[in-house]
Every structure is written in C-alpha cells, then in structure tokens.
Design an enzyme around this catalytic site. Structure first.
Site, mmCIF file in Angstrom:
data_model
loop_
_atom_site.group_PDB
_atom_site.id
_atom_site.type_symbol
_atom_site.label_atom_id
_atom_site.label_comp_id
_atom_site.label_asym_id
_atom_site.label_seq_id
_atom_site.Cartn_x
_atom_site.Cartn_y
_atom_site.Cartn_z
ATOM 1 N N ASP A 297 37.966 36.198 42.711
ATOM 2 C CA ASP A 297 38.945 36.164 41.936
ATOM 3 C C ASP A 297 40.153 35.373 42.297
ATOM 4 O O ASP A 297 39.964 34.961 43.670
ATOM 5 C CB ASP A 297 39.583 37.696 41.534
ATOM 6 C CG ASP A 297 40.276 38.239 43.173
ATOM 7 O OD1 ASP A 297 39.308 37.824 44.069
ATOM 8 O OD2 ASP A 297 41.242 38.588 43.080
ATOM 9 N N GLU A 298 40.946 34.785 41.622
ATOM 10 C CA GLU A 298 42.284 34.054 41.881
ATOM 11 C C GLU A 298 41.957 32.739 42.786
ATOM 12 O O GLU A 298 42.386 32.678 44.196
ATOM 13 C CB GLU A 298 43.241 35.273 42.481
ATOM 14 C CG GLU A 298 43.748 36.287 41.638
ATOM 15 C CD GLU A 298 44.536 37.168 42.602
ATOM 16 O OE1 GLU A 298 45.668 37.427 41.814
ATOM 17 O OE2 GLU A 298 44.526 37.469 43.449
#
Length: 506
Positions: A297-298
């Site tokens: 993620d991210e």
C-alpha cells in the site's frame, strides 16, 4: 396518626407465593443477558441447574475423534474451568478429578451445545469448534448474589458466518510488549476472532529480530535490547495464539513503508536521487520471500522516478515511464516466490488498483484487503468481480478519532450489501479490526480496542438478520464488557453504569 391493621397471612399467602414465583422466574430469565457473539440458533428455558466447581469438570465424549492427551483441548479445559469459576481456587486438576466430568466434548460431530439436568454435551467437527463452544458455555454460567454458580437449560447450534475474523496490531509506530500481545489474544478468543494480523514492522521501527539480517533490528528498532521481538518471543506468540484457535498473520509491508529497513541493511533499498546524486532517502527494491501479508500500500513513486538505474531498468523491461507497471512487476515476483513456498499472498487494495490500471489481473491470484474509506463496498464489488477473494477492513479502523463508546458505527456494517452475484459474495471471506499505532501503545490499547472490536466480531460471526438492532444488542454487549473486565481486560465503558465485578488490575 396512622392505624396499623393486622395482616391476614392466609389471604396474603397466594399473593406472596405468586410474587416469589415471579421473582424466581425473572431471576432465571435475566441471569444471562445473552452470548456474544450471538449464536445462530439458541433456545433456553428458565430451568436452572446448579454447578459445583468441586464436582464439575470437562471430559471427552466416548465416541470423540479426539481423546485425552490432546494438548490443545486439555489446556483449554483447564483455562475455561478458571474462567467459569473465577472465585474457586481450591480445586486441583488431577486424573481422578478429570474423570468426574459433567460436560462431554466430542470432536467429529455437527456443531452444537446442549445443557440439561446433570450434564452437558458439546459437539464440533474440529477441535477449533470445541474451543468456540467452550467460550459459549462459559458465557452461559452465572452467579447469584450468594456466589453460587448456575446454568440454564439451553440448546445451541452455531457456526461462524465468515471464516476470516481478524484483529490487526501495529507494533512499529509504538512497540507493544509481548504481555500486551498475549492479553490481546485472550480477548480475541473471548470474541471468537481467529486471525492475529501482526503488522510487525514499518517506517518508524523494525522490532523484529532477524537471524539472517540482525542489523535490521539493531539499527532499526527504537532500542536494540528492550524494543525488539526475539525469535523466542515470536514462537511464544504463535504458540499462545494457536492454543486459542488463532492464526498469526505477519506483515512485512513493501515496497513502501520500509524506511526502518535501510538503517540496518543499506543495500536493501533503492537510493533516491536529487540533482544527480543519492539523497539518502529510500524505498525498498528487495523481494521478501516468506511472508504471507505482503503489504503493497501507499507506494511513493517519486524515489523510483528520481533514480537513473530504476529508470534504465524500466526502459529495458518496456515499462517506459509507467511506475504502476514497475510496482505490479515487483508484487508479481513476490507473489510467485510465496506461491512457490505454498503460501497464499494477501495484499492491500492498492496492489489491485495498480494491476487494474495496467490490465495485469490475468493469472494474478492474491487475497485483497480493502482498507480505503469512501465507497468501500464499491471496491469489494470490483475486486470480487475480478474473481479475487476479499478481506474487508475499511469500516473497522478503531484508531480513527471519535468517542470510544461509539460502538454502533462498527456494528451497523453490512459486508455483503453490494450488487453482485452469489459467487461474488462468497469471495468475501471476512474482515478485520485495525488498530494502527500512531497514538496507541500499551497504556491505552485495551480501552480503545475493547469492547468496540467485539461489535465487529459479532458482525463477522453472527446471522445478520438476527443482529441488525443496535438497541437489542446493547444489553448483551454491556454484559459482555463486564465479563471482559472480570477476566482482566480493561474494556472501556459504553454508558453510565457499573459492573458487579469491576476491573481489578489483573
């Protein structure tokens, strides 16, 4: 002046008798406000049976596929004896005592619990079902004002609605001591959670003590001696969880969230460039090869974008300047490695989104965890339409700002309320509560987590139609919170009131 008249006891006798019957009836009816999470089918009567801890014990049914000597159930019997009779300390678990059992547990049968005069029977297809049934039985037992123990005539058929019912703890942003993790596992078992998602490392710190790369924790942990999880600590957590029917799912999130990795292993990370020279900040480019939850993620592409070696590699691979393609390539390689080791990869939804953009979903078998807010059910629908399994986390971020007594927002969640086929809905295997660690450590973990996490637990275990009313659920949750307090869990209050047995700092 008031004149006192003599009372005719003969005339009052029927009234007193009827009143006494009424008091006994309501005492039996209200003795247990309910089981949490709510079983799928429960019938009980006001017929009340006394329990004597001196003669009560557990035993294996005659035809049970598992018998005495099963360490998991033998330990569970001892543990639940203490939970059912918290005031009783005189008894000893001896061979003779075990044979005087009054509740028979049988493995290899349809899941049900039956309590009748003189004995009870608990049946389940697996030992894990027996563990859940022991928790249910423990919640049926109650004490009167004199301290005597009772249980009412009851019959229960039960099973979990979703197979994955998890709690995430973040031990990177604030280190959580092992005893706090073990206590969390206890509380999870009381709510019938079955997955501990251990977000063990992240940008702020690397507390996992690796044998292969010891410098990672020596230089990446907040403190190399006091704020680390040794190999022994990890084995202890895994063993403790297993004895309570809980899987441990470790997460080593990459290629983002790896700032702490580079402190101990500088060659693991991709140097970011500024003005043609390395700037000293990092994003990982190494493939961890044995983890189940791969993160993903991210991801910040600015570092990759600044590195001439990364850009040259992308040109060689035909990616051009499409960094989502590079991220997709990275994740696919890690997934292939974990698949070769017969492991299933779980990733955050960002990975699905990157693959969706580059059209790379063919032959990409991962389990997607949906965590972003907004229309999270839209994302669940999109992922299941692609034929991938889903874990839902978006509505259960308990670390977000808000009053800790507001449990209803986590209860009124309907994981399958999206337009889609039955096949799609079967791909939603469950959900998890997330407690990220920016503002959480061992001092406030438990009142922030419990009993709000229990609201999510019921949503993941129980029948949705039977548990749609917040008003009906509240008395049961309030009573369950009191049980948590008596068991040593600092569960936060839900409203004005008190518990008969307040928290004693156990």
């Amino acid at each position: 002046m008031k004149v006192m008249r003599a009372v005719n006891t003969k005339q009052c006798a029927p009234i007193i008798y009827a009143l006494l019957q009424l008091i006994i009836f309501y005492a039996g009816l209200n003795a247990v406000k309910g089981v949490w999470p709510l079983p799928h089918a429960l019938t009980s009567s006001v017929e009340q049976y006394p329990l004597n801890p001196q003669t009560f014990a557990f035993d294996y049914g005659k035809h049970s596929a598992t018998q005495q000597g099963c360490s998991l159930l033998d330990a569970a019997f001892r543990r639940y004896f203490s939970l059912i009779f918290p005031d009783y300390t005189a008894g000893r678990w001896t061979e003779e005592f075990l044979k005087s059992s009054k509740i028979y547990c049988s493995v290899g049968f349809p899941d049900n619990l039956s309590v009748s005069a003189g004995q009870a029977s608990l049946n389940a297809a697996t030992v894990w079902g027996i563990l859940r049934g022991l928790e249910t039985f423990s919640q049926l037992v109650y004490q009167d004002d004199l301290g005597s123990y009772f249980v009412n005539e009851t019959f229960i058929e039960d099973f979990p609605r979703f197979q994955f019912r998890g709690v995430l703890l973040d031990t990177s942003r604030h280190y959580l001591p092992v005893h706090a993790i073990l206590k969390t596992l206890d509380a999870m078992s009381y709510s019938k959670f079955n997955v501990f998602h251990w977000h063990i490392v992240d940008d702020p710190s690397f507390p996992y003590q690796s044998r292969s790369f010891p410098e990672l924790s020596k230089k990446g942990a907040f403190h190399p001696a006091t704020h680390v999880y040794t190999q022994s600590d990890v084995r202890r957590v895994i063993s403790y969880a297993r004895m309570r029917g809980i899987r441990v799912l470790p997460e080593f999130d990459s290629p983002g969230h790896t700032g702490s990795w580079g402190k101990g292993q500088s060659d693991l990370l991709t140097p970011c460039y500024k003005g043609g020279a390395p700037s000293g900040t990092f994003v990982t480019s190494v493939f961890p090869d044995s983890y189940i939850h791969l993160g993903g993620d991210e991801v910040d592409f600015s570092c990759w974008r600044s590195n001439p070696h990364v850009r040259a590699f992308m040109q060689k691979m035909g990616f051009g300047g499409d960094f989502p393609k590079l991220e997709a390539f990275y994740i696919e390689n890690i997934v292939n490695i974990t698949s070769a080791n017969n492991k299933t990869s779980i990733v955050w939804q960002d990975v699905f989104d990157y693959h969706e953009r580059v059209g790379a979903h063919q032959d990409f078998t991962v389990l997607v965890e949906v965590w972003k807010h907004g229309c999270y059910l839209c994302k669940v629908r999109q992922v299941t339409k692609a034929g991938l399994r889903v874990i839902l986390a978006s509505p259960w971020y308990l670390d977000l700002p808000g009053p800790t007594h507001n449990w209803a927002r986590y209860y009124t969640v309907w994981p399958l309320a999206f337009p889609g086929s039955e096949k799609q809905k079967r791909l939603v295997i469950g959900g998890e509560v997330c407690m990220w660690g920016e503002y959480v450590d061992a001092t406030n973990l438990f009142p922030k987590l419990w009993p709000r996490a229990s609201a999510a637990a019921e949503r993941l275990w129980s029948d949705e139609k039977q548990t749609s009313s917040v008003e009906k659920a509240f008395p049961r949750l309030e009573d369950f919170r009191c049980k948590l307090l008596r068991r040593g869990i600092q569960a936060g209050p839900l409203n004005v009131g008190h518990c008969k047995h307040e928290y004693q700092g156990v």
